[in-house]
Scaffold this motif. Structure first.
Motif, PDB file in Angstrom:
ATOM      1  N   ALA A   1       0.842  -1.203   0.000  1.00  0.00           N
ATOM      2  CA  ALA A   1       0.000   0.000   0.000  1.00  0.00           C
ATOM      3  C   ALA A   1       0.874   1.248   0.000  1.00  0.00           C
ATOM      4  CB  ALA A   1      -0.932  -0.012   1.203  1.00  0.00           C
ATOM      5  N   ALA A   2       1.953   1.186   0.766  1.00  0.00           N
ATOM      6  CA  ALA A   2       2.811   2.364   0.895  1.00  0.00           C
ATOM      7  C   ALA A   2       3.496   2.718  -0.424  1.00  0.00           C
ATOM      8  CB  ALA A   2       3.850   2.136   1.981  1.00  0.00           C
ATOM      9  N   ALA A   3       3.510   1.775  -1.330  1.00  0.00           N
ATOM     10  CA  ALA A   3       4.126   2.042  -2.636  1.00  0.00           C
ATOM     11  C   ALA A   3       3.191   2.823  -3.549  1.00  0.00           C
ATOM     12  CB  ALA A   3       4.522   0.719  -3.295  1.00  0.00           C
ATOM     13  N   LEU A   4       1.901   2.848  -3.192  1.00  0.00           N
ATOM     14  CA  LEU A   4       0.930   3.513  -4.066  1.00  0.00           C
ATOM     15  C   LEU A   4       0.995   5.017  -3.886  1.00  0.00           C
ATOM     16  CD1 LEU A   4      -2.070   1.133  -3.330  1.00  0.00           C
ATOM     17  CD2 LEU A   4      -0.582   1.115  -5.364  1.00  0.00           C
ATOM     18  N   PRO A   5       0.875   5.758  -4.978  1.00  0.00           N
ATOM     19  CA  PRO A   5       0.878   7.211  -4.838  1.00  0.00           C
ATOM     20  C   PRO A   5      -0.345   7.688  -4.043  1.00  0.00           C
ATOM     21  CG  PRO A   5       0.598   6.550  -7.159  1.00  0.00           C
ATOM     22  CD  PRO A   5       0.777   5.307  -6.376  1.00  0.00           C
ATOM     23  N   GLY A   6      -0.127   8.710  -3.227  1.00  0.00           N
ATOM     24  CA  GLY A   6      -1.233   9.263  -2.435  1.00  0.00           C
ATOM     25  C   GLY A   6      -1.576   8.452  -1.207  1.00  0.00           C
ATOM     26  N   THR A   7      -0.845   7.385  -0.991  1.00  0.00           N
ATOM     27  CA  THR A   7      -1.139   6.526   0.155  1.00  0.00           C
ATOM     28  C   THR A   7      -0.084   6.735   1.238  1.00  0.00           C
ATOM     29  OG1 THR A   7      -2.172   4.898  -1.254  1.00  0.00           O
ATOM     30  CG2 THR A   7      -1.437   4.144   0.910  1.00  0.00           C
ATOM     31  N   MET A   8      -0.539   6.867   2.450  1.00  0.00           N
ATOM     32  CA  MET A   8       0.394   7.037   3.559  1.00  0.00           C
ATOM     33  C   MET A   8       0.056   6.046   4.661  1.00  0.00           C
ATOM     34  SD  MET A   8       0.509  11.218   3.733  1.00  0.00           S
ATOM     35  CE  MET A   8       2.067  11.385   4.590  1.00  0.00           C
ATOM     36  N   LEU A   9       1.090   5.652   5.381  1.00  0.00           N
ATOM     37  CA  LEU A   9       0.887   4.757   6.513  1.00  0.00           C
ATOM     38  C   LEU A   9       0.528   5.577   7.745  1.00  0.00           C
ATOM     39  CD1 LEU A   9       3.897   2.286   6.063  1.00  0.00           C
ATOM     40  CD2 LEU A   9       1.552   2.088   5.186  1.00  0.00           C
ATOM     41  N   LEU A  10      -0.444   5.076   8.475  1.00  0.00           N
ATOM     42  CA  LEU A  10      -0.887   5.765   9.693  1.00  0.00           C
ATOM     43  C   LEU A  10      -0.533   4.914  10.899  1.00  0.00           C
ATOM     44  CD1 LEU A  10      -2.587   7.995  11.154  1.00  0.00           C
ATOM     45  CD2 LEU A  10      -4.573   6.498  10.826  1.00  0.00           C
ATOM     46  N   ALA A  11       0.272   5.514  11.802  1.00  0.00           N
ATOM     47  CA  ALA A  11       0.556   4.815  13.060  1.00  0.00           C
ATOM     48  C   ALA A  11      -0.107   5.610  14.179  1.00  0.00           C
ATOM     49  CB  ALA A  11       2.054   4.664  13.242  1.00  0.00           C
ATOM     50  N   GLY A  12       0.659   6.221  15.059  1.00  0.00           N
ATOM     51  CA  GLY A  12       0.057   6.957  16.169  1.00  0.00           C
ATOM     52  C   GLY A  12      -0.750   8.162  15.715  1.00  0.00           C
ATOM     53  N   GLY A  13      -0.382   8.725  14.590  1.00  0.00           N
ATOM     54  CA  GLY A  13      -1.161   9.834  14.023  1.00  0.00           C
ATOM     55  C   GLY A  13      -0.810  11.199  14.570  1.00  0.00           C
ATOM     56  N   THR A  14       0.119  11.249  15.524  1.00  0.00           N
ATOM     57  CA  THR A  14       0.357  12.539  16.186  1.00  0.00           C
ATOM     58  C   THR A  14       0.987  13.564  15.253  1.00  0.00           C
ATOM     59  OG1 THR A  14       2.444  11.694  17.057  1.00  0.00           O
ATOM     60  CG2 THR A  14       0.529  11.549  18.486  1.00  0.00           C
ATOM     61  N   THR A  15       1.714  13.106  14.257  1.00  0.00           N
ATOM     62  CA  THR A  15       2.204  14.037  13.232  1.00  0.00           C
ATOM     63  C   THR A  15       1.235  14.095  12.055  1.00  0.00           C
ATOM     64  OG1 THR A  15       4.554  13.804  13.762  1.00  0.00           O
ATOM     65  CG2 THR A  15       4.018  14.451  11.522  1.00  0.00           C
ATOM     66  N   LEU A  16       0.829  12.936  11.587  1.00  0.00           N
ATOM     67  CA  LEU A  16       0.080  12.889  10.327  1.00  0.00           C
ATOM     68  C   LEU A  16      -1.300  13.551  10.435  1.00  0.00           C
ATOM     69  CD1 LEU A  16      -0.144  12.068   7.428  1.00  0.00           C
ATOM     70  CD2 LEU A  16      -0.580   9.707   8.142  1.00  0.00           C
ATOM     71  N   ILE A  17      -2.039  13.245  11.478  1.00  0.00           N
ATOM     72  CA  ILE A  17      -3.383  13.838  11.600  1.00  0.00           C
ATOM     73  C   ILE A  17      -3.263  15.340  11.840  1.00  0.00           C
ATOM     74  CG2 ILE A  17      -5.571  13.782  12.876  1.00  0.00           C
ATOM     75  CD1 ILE A  17      -4.968  11.266  11.164  1.00  0.00           C
TER      76      ILE A  17
ATOM     77  N   CYS B   1      -3.623  20.764   9.221  1.00  0.00           N
ATOM     78  CA  CYS B   1      -2.972  22.004   8.769  1.00  0.00           C
ATOM     79  C   CYS B   1      -3.047  22.150   7.253  1.00  0.00           C
ATOM     80  CB  CYS B   1      -1.493  22.008   9.176  1.00  0.00           C
ATOM     81  SG  CYS B   1      -1.200  22.108  10.943  1.00  0.00           S
ATOM     82  N   GLY B   2      -3.460  21.105   6.569  1.00  0.00           N
ATOM     83  CA  GLY B   2      -3.472  21.152   5.104  1.00  0.00           C
ATOM     84  C   GLY B   2      -2.119  20.851   4.493  1.00  0.00           C
ATOM     85  N   VAL B   3      -1.191  20.361   5.299  1.00  0.00           N
ATOM     86  CA  VAL B   3       0.138  20.028   4.782  1.00  0.00           C
ATOM     87  C   VAL B   3       0.126  18.613   4.205  1.00  0.00           C
ATOM     88  CG1 VAL B   3       2.558  19.664   5.381  1.00  0.00           C
ATOM     89  CG2 VAL B   3       1.303  21.598   6.351  1.00  0.00           C
ATOM     90  N   ALA B   4      -0.406  17.678   4.960  1.00  0.00           N
ATOM     91  CA  ALA B   4      -0.528  16.304   4.464  1.00  0.00           C
ATOM     92  C   ALA B   4      -1.899  16.171   3.808  1.00  0.00           C
ATOM     93  CB  ALA B   4      -0.386  15.315   5.615  1.00  0.00           C
ATOM     94  N   GLU B   5      -1.915  15.684   2.584  1.00  0.00           N
ATOM     95  CA  GLU B   5      -3.190  15.530   1.876  1.00  0.00           C
ATOM     96  C   GLU B   5      -3.283  14.138   1.279  1.00  0.00           C
ATOM     97  OE1 GLU B   5      -3.064  19.045  -0.741  1.00  0.00           O
ATOM     98  OE2 GLU B   5      -4.652  19.843   0.555  1.00  0.00           O
ATOM     99  N   PRO B   6      -3.329  13.138   2.140  1.00  0.00           N
ATOM    100  CA  PRO B   6      -3.348  11.762   1.623  1.00  0.00           C
ATOM    101  C   PRO B   6      -4.700  11.426   0.976  1.00  0.00           C
ATOM    102  CG  PRO B   6      -3.674  11.761   3.990  1.00  0.00           C
ATOM    103  CD  PRO B   6      -3.397  13.188   3.612  1.00  0.00           C
ATOM    104  N   ASP B   7      -4.651  10.580  -0.022  1.00  0.00           N
ATOM    105  CA  ASP B   7      -5.889  10.020  -0.573  1.00  0.00           C
ATOM    106  C   ASP B   7      -6.331   8.814   0.240  1.00  0.00           C
ATOM    107  OD1 ASP B   7      -5.871  11.827  -2.730  1.00  0.00           O
ATOM    108  OD2 ASP B   7      -4.388  10.580  -3.751  1.00  0.00           O
ATOM    109  N   THR B   8      -5.315   8.109   0.718  1.00  0.00           N
ATOM    110  CA  THR B   8      -5.597   6.867   1.436  1.00  0.00           C
ATOM    111  C   THR B   8      -4.671   6.763   2.646  1.00  0.00           C
ATOM    112  OG1 THR B   8      -6.126   5.800  -0.646  1.00  0.00           O
ATOM    113  CG2 THR B   8      -5.695   4.354   1.229  1.00  0.00           C
ATOM    114  N   LEU B   9      -5.258   6.393   3.766  1.00  0.00           N
ATOM    115  CA  LEU B   9      -4.444   6.093   4.944  1.00  0.00           C
ATOM    116  C   LEU B   9      -4.535   4.597   5.217  1.00  0.00           C
ATOM    117  CD1 LEU B   9      -5.129   8.948   7.529  1.00  0.00           C
ATOM    118  CD2 LEU B   9      -3.192   8.663   5.971  1.00  0.00           C
ATOM    119  N   VAL B  10      -3.393   4.006   5.412  1.00  0.00           N
ATOM    120  CA  VAL B  10      -3.346   2.591   5.760  1.00  0.00           C
ATOM    121  C   VAL B  10      -2.880   2.492   7.207  1.00  0.00           C
ATOM    122  CG1 VAL B  10      -2.284   0.385   5.257  1.00  0.00           C
ATOM    123  CG2 VAL B  10      -2.937   1.917   3.381  1.00  0.00           C
TER     124      VAL B  10
END
Lengths: 752, 327, 157
Positions: free
Chosen positions: B18-34, B39-48
């Motif tokens: 999944a992580a190889a797909l464009p627009g896809t990001m891995l979600l762990a604790g989420g403290t940075t990503l969410i 903030c509109g900085v991360a704009e994933p299409d898909t979270l795994v």
């Protein structure tokens, strides 16, 4: 001089109680610790939509384009409110009928006059859709250069500062005083823009029913909010019902209804459904007020014995380009230190910011940190201990006016706090104390004073045939403890046990309790409650003393005493009757009385009325890193009668922690190119965390004041900050030998 | 926050694919990503979401070192008895980071992917120019509010500071990051901004951090993490130092020394010049202070962050001397 | 985006929701489930007002997607008191006057319960550090420390 005032004459029928003065726990405490206390944003009427603000990213210019279509195309977005479709208002939001009507940004046009000004409101079925819809508006601007600093615009002398004080005031001849002085100091101090940052963001849930409006929103002044909305929408105040049972902090930022709150009402009007609008944290840095930055210069002269011969306190501050609020910082020098000559003066510039407003101890906090630092510099210049210097210049009458103080237990504050702190062993020179770990240790003192202000309030008291009582006033509890303290005053006012009293507040359909601000709410609404109690007891007493069947018959000349739900003959306590018996005999289910609270004009003319305090601080500074840690704070405060010492102590602690925050933490930092605040969040706009707060002690000094009001209440909400900030700054100097002249004091200021 | 699809990874392989797909990001604790999505900085299409994968949260400590699964939580590692005793600097870096709540959420793998706090990076609605966000768009931070920006490792394209604590300690002790088959020194995992500040980590599409390995050493055993900041807690470093030391048998001569800086550089900053200058020397305050100045060799300030150049060497010196005292 | 089914176990009650994946646990609690005791102060993990327990550990609901918590056990401030009897931490907050406006209080209390359970309430200094993730603008910190200290002793005994 003897002054006779008839403020506290015993009325014929009095109440005696024991609730006042008791350290009761908060009556709203159970709700608050269980999560059941309902704050504005916790309301969710059926059919409600979510509104989210889109705000400007520029400081000055105009909005050239908004992609409304993109926002509307986002699933769940119902409507986008812009200047083009915003419902009409009955009044111009830029009109200013009186000095305390502040101009609001309600999408009246495309102009941008500060960052974070609302440029559109997106209304959607979900919060997520509204939030993303706001982002999709992708505004384009025509931007103009931002004016952000105190030197960026032309300076002028404002017509008035604070609540209408003259910008320049003189007593005596300052220049002559300086000339005659043996020792002189002059120093300039800078304080930054600060933002209230109540934990609860401004929120509103608004619902229209025809021309009737129902609102849940935090407000420190329900009647004022109601009046403002009434004017803006052209509907009668009684058609507007505002509920504000709990404010998640206010600190002045919820004193006046703000633009975003009114936009919530407009959004509800536009879509014809209830709407909830909650500010995002970063959106609180603009439309809801702030403490303006200042640059203050103090000049002082002292004679050979360390007596002040002159004080000149000059403050430069800033307001917005479109409205007037001028931080009255220099006025801090009116009250504290005796001097034959005092001048206070202000100048100001207009910057591209939201309008500054009242923020906890407006003027006093800002002015005090400069004044207390300068006093410390003056003491040092005279080779005197800073406490001794303050006592040498102790004001026996109010320095600026010459009026006697209604009461002033400041000497007691100094002595008790100094003793508890251990001040006597302080070395005069700085940088002489180190702790076992090698930290530079310093001790500083600051004096606090805050005026005992009263506004106008009303209350309604009811006694019921079942022996219980009801007290109503639209008071506001923003954490100071109104639910509890007023219930205590109500209980005593009604001569009932507190559990027999149903106390109602926090709603605009109750009698106007005035504003919860200026540290004057307890005195003002408290007096209304007290007087309403007196009125209903007087009615009850008339029923009893005029009825032959009552054991109190004929006691009207002697009077009766109300206590524990019974009336007693004052001259013979064996003769008494319960409220229930009196009302039942009279065939009444209930009787009511009304009371008002207001300042007494006569005593206002005669006396200077202030609360006082002294704060001692210990700091430890890492000699290599410049990292400052406040390790001890001891304050003593004399503020008239204490209704509830448990709550008052919490108020003092909170204020003192704000003082630490002023000295060491808070500062909004602006990007000079864009005019944007770069730390508009709670990670980088620092307020103290638990680990920053040391051992704090607040000593409550007993003070009877017969002149402020019949209850003897002054007010405790703001005085804790004042003095504390200066005490911390002075302790930093004592630890390091570096005199802080710019606040907050940062690591880099002490690196050497 | 833009909407996205959400899936739970059923296996490590599925996560990698999944992580190889464009627009896809891995979600762990989420403290940075969410946070960054808001903030509109991360704009994933898909979270795994990988937090439910089994066996990736182990903390194993033995003679050779510590192996910590990518999904182990910061708080658990900080409180782990063997980490505390054998790698004090790691534990101290962790418990002084963020807050207890965030440490219960954030994973060690996610922590390595933490992004900068640069307000210009975090504010796309307000500042369109950011080379880290939009390569070639420019740097808004240069000439702006820079008190929190880096003084080391900067480039004309980016001066954003790396804000983390843990990685500073990891680079000091030659930790490696395992990306499935491949492993890298943590020091090499973090990239200098150069002309490509958008590329922060030497991780390829389809790769995922699976574990961190910290080799045992005498220096790691006798180590500390010293963090100086404006607030006493819940605050990023103004300057910090991870330091480990090993003495010769005389207890005074430095055999091995590890020094890394946090809060001052564009990546976790190993200060090898300080290490080399002090190895073989007797621990004396003046020698240590002089050598510590080498920590900021080549530093460039942007005005308001100048103090970091003064502060960082003092933090390093204090940490070294403090470890010496415990001999 | 299409909604997905999310099953949440909150305070011992199972809830079935259809949610967009982007909905945070905080907004699910407050807007979908009427559990408004958990507060939003910053929405970015900077204030601690939204602290809840997931599988017994304190976390921030604002940075947690609701979908992530399916299959886990969630406790909010509403689930702390048992049959109307306050949890010792709640009682201590009330007695010590460890709050003023009360807005940060649910987060403080959830944090404090976990702080004690973690064994990080051993001294005032440790309490201050491990409660540092919960901002209180009213400045109730000294009383919060007193309340945590008191509750820690009660829980231990």
């Amino acid at each position: 001089m003897t002054l006779e005032l008839s403020l506290n004459q015993q009325p014929a029928h009095t109440r005696q109680g024991s609730s006042i003065g008791q350290p009761l726990t908060r009556r709203d405490g159970f709700l608050k610790v269980t999560g059941a206390a309902r704050y504005a944003a916790d309301n969710h009427p059926s059919g409600m939509l979510y509104a989210v603000l889109a705000v400007s990213s520029i400081a000055r210019g105009r909005v050239a384009a908004l992609d409304v279509e993109a926002a509307k195309a986002h699933k769940g977005v119902v409507e986008v409110m812009t200047p083009r479709n915003r419902p009409a208002l009955a009044a111009d939001p830029d009109a200013k009928d009186h000095p305390f009507m502040f101009r609001l940004d309600l999408l009246q046009n495309e102009e941008v006059r500060y960052p974070n000004q609302t440029i559109a409101v997106v209304i959607a079925e979900t919060l997520e859709a509204a939030t993303e819809g706001a982002a999709l508006l992708s505004p384009r601007y025509e931007a103009l250069p931002a004016r952000v600093g105190l030197d960026d615009a032309e300076s002028f002398v404002p017509r008035g500062v604070g609540v209408g004080n003259p910008a320049v005031q003189h007593k005596g001849d300052v220049e002559a005083g300086l000339k005659s002085a043996k020792t002189r100091i002059e120093a300039t101090y800078e304080t930054p823009a600060q933002y209230h940052n109540a934990m609860e963001p401004h929120a509103i849930v608004a619902a229209w029913d025809g021309d009737k409006l129902s609102i849940d929103t935090p407000s420190q002044g329900l009647a004022m909010a109601q009046g403002r909305i009434s004017g803006l929408f052209g509907i009668a105040p009684q058609n507007i019902h505002i509920r504000s049972p709990f404010l998640g902090g206010g600190f002045g930022s919820k004193g006046m209804i703000s633009g975003p709150q009114v936009l919530g009402v407009l959004a509800a009007r536009l879509v014809g459904r209830p709407v909830k609008l909650v500010l995002r944290r970063e959106q609180m840095y603009g439309p809801v007020g702030h403490r303006a930055p200042t640059r203050q210069t103090l000049r002082m002269g002292m004679d050979g014995e360390g007596r002040l011969t002159a004080i000149h306190h000059h403050a430069k501050t800033a307001s917005s380009t479109f409205d007037d609020f001028f931080e009255p910082a220099a006025d801090a020098s009116h009250t504290l230190y005796a001097s034959p000559a005092i001048t206070t003066s202000h100048e100001a510039v207009r910057l591209d910011t939201g309008t500054p407003l009242f923020m906890r101890a407006p003027g006093e906090a800002t002015g005090s940190i400069a004044l207390e630092s300068a006093i410390d510099e003056a003491a040092h210049a005279c080779g005197m201990d800073p406490l001794e210097f303050r006592l040498r210049n102790y004001a026996e009458v109010e320095p600026m006016t010459g009026k006697p103080f209604s009461s002033k237990a400041l000497r007691e504050c100094y002595s008790q706090a100094a003793k508890a702190f251990g001040w006597a062993s302080r070395p005069l020179q700085p940088r002489l104390m180190r702790d076992a770990d090698g930290f530079l240790t310093g001790w500083g003192v600051g004096t606090a004073t805050f005026p005992a202000i009263m506004f106008q309030a009303e209350a309604r008291a009811v006694l019921k045939a079942d022996g219980s009582g009801l007290m109503e006033t639209g008071a506001q509890d923003m954490g100071q403890g109104a639910w509890t303290a007023f219930a205590q005053i109500a209980a005593d006012g009604l001569g009932l046990d507190i559990d027999q009293v149903d106390f109602r507040a926090g709603s605009s359909d109750l009698p106007n309790a005035g504003i919860a601000g200026g540290s004057g709410h307890t005195a003002t609404a408290g007096m209304a409650i007290h007087n309403a109690g007196a009125a209903v007891i007087a009615r009850l007493a008339d029923l009893a003393t005029g009825n032959e069947a009552s054991p109190l018959f004929g006691a009207d000349n002697e009077g009766v005493v109300a206590r524990g739900g019974r009336l007693y003959r004052r001259d013979d306590e064996n003769r008494s009757e319960s409220y229930a018996e009196i009302l039942t005999r009279a065939g009444l289910t209930e009787i009511e009385g009304h009371g008002k609270g207001a300042p007494d004009a006569a005593s206002q003319e005669t006396y200077a009325k202030h609360a006082h305090g002294a704060v001692f601080a210990e700091v430890k500074v890492d000699p290599d890193f410049g990292q400052i840690r406040v390790t001890r704070l001891v304050g003593a405060f004399a503020a008239g009668r204490v209704i509830n010492p448990r709550l008052v102590r919490s108020q003092y602690y909170g204020g003192m922690i704000w003082g630490v925050s002023f000295a060491l933490h808070e500062e909004a930092i602006t990007d000079r190119r864009s005019g944007r605040i770069q730390n508009a969040n709670l990670a980088e706009y620092h307020v103290p965390v638990n680990a920053d707060v040391p051992s704090v002690e607040a000593i409550l000094i007993h003070e009877d004041d017969p002149y402020v009001n019949a209850l003897g209440i002054k007010g405790v909400g703001e005085i804790g900050i004042i003095g504390t900030a200066g005490a911390v700054a002075n302790a930093v100097w004592h630890a390091t030998g570096v005199r802080p002249r710019r606040f907050p004091i940062r690591i880099e200021d002490l690196l050497g | 926050m833009r909407d996205f699809s959400y899936f739970r990874a059923s296996s490590l392989d599925a996560a990698r694919q999944a992580a190889a797909l464009p627009g896809t990001m891995l979600l762990a604790g989420g403290t940075t990503l969410i946070d960054l999505a808001k903030c509109g900085v991360a704009e994933p299409d898909t979270l795994v979401d990988i937090t439910h994968l089994k066996g990736l949260d182990r903390i194993d400590v033995n003679e050779r070192g510590a192996t910590i699964g990518a999904l182990a939580k910061m708080g658990h590692i900080a409180d782990h008895a063997d980490i505390k005793s054998r790698f004090p600097a790691i534990s101290e870096a962790l418990w002084q980071a963020a807050s207890a709540q965030i440490r219960n959420m954030a994973t060690i793998g996610g922590n390595l992917m933490q992004r900068t706090r640069c307000p210009y990076f975090r504010g796309p609605a307000n500042f369109s120019a950011c080379n880290k966000r939009e390569p070639g768009s420019g740097c808004s931070a240069i000439g702006g509010v820079t008190r929190g920006h880096a003084v080391l490792g900067t480039s004309e394209a980016c001066i954003a500071m790396y804000p983390g604590d843990l990685a500073t300690a990891l680079v000091a002790f030659d930790a490696t990051v395992h990306l499935g088959e491949r492993k890298l020194l943590v020091d090499d995992f973090f990239l200098l901004p150069g002309s490509t500040p958008d590329r922060e980590h030497a991780i390829e599409p389809g790769e995922m951090i699976t574990s961190i390995e910290i080799p045992s050493s005498a220096a790691a055993h006798r180590s500390t993490y010293l963090k100086i900041r404006d607030r006493q807690s819940y605050e990023f470093a103004a300057a910090s130092a991870a330091v480990g030391i090993e003495f010769e048998a005389d207890g005074r001569t430095i055999r091995d020394l590890r020094v890394a800086l946090g809060g001052v550089a564009t990546k976790p900053w190993r200060a090898r010049a300080v290490e080399e200058a002090l190895k073989g020397k007797v621990l004396e305050p003046e020698t240590v202070r002089a050598a510590s100045r080498l920590a900021v060799e080549g530093a460039v300030d942007h005005g308001a962050n100048h103090y970091k150049i003064e502060l960082a060497p003092r933090v390093v010196a204090r940490a070294i001397l403090k470890l010496g005292e415990t001999a | 985006m299409t909604k997905i089914p999310v099953h949440l176990d909150i305070n011992g009650t199972h809830h079935h929701l259809e949610l967009e994946p982007r909905v945070t646990l905080l907004d699910a609690l407050r807007d979908r489930l009427g559990l408004t005791g958990t507060k939003k102060g910053c929405d970015h993990g900077q204030c601690g007002a939204c602290t809840v327990h997931v599988d017994g550990e304190r976390v921030l609901a604002c940075l947690t997607l609701a979908a992530q918590t399916e299959g886990r056990t969630i406790t909010t401030i509403e689930g702390l008191a048992r049959e109307g009897e306050l949890h010792p931490v709640q009682a201590a907050f009330l007695e010590q006057d460890a709050f003023q406006c009360g807005y940060c209080t649910p987060g403080q209390i959830m944090s404090a319960v976990a702080c004690i359970r973690e064994g990080h309430a051993g001294s005032d200094e440790e309490i201050r550090e491990y409660m540092a993730g919960n901002l209180c603008r009213c400045g109730a910190y000294p009383h919060i420390v007193a309340a945590v200290r008191q509750a820690a002793l009660e829980v231990a005994s």
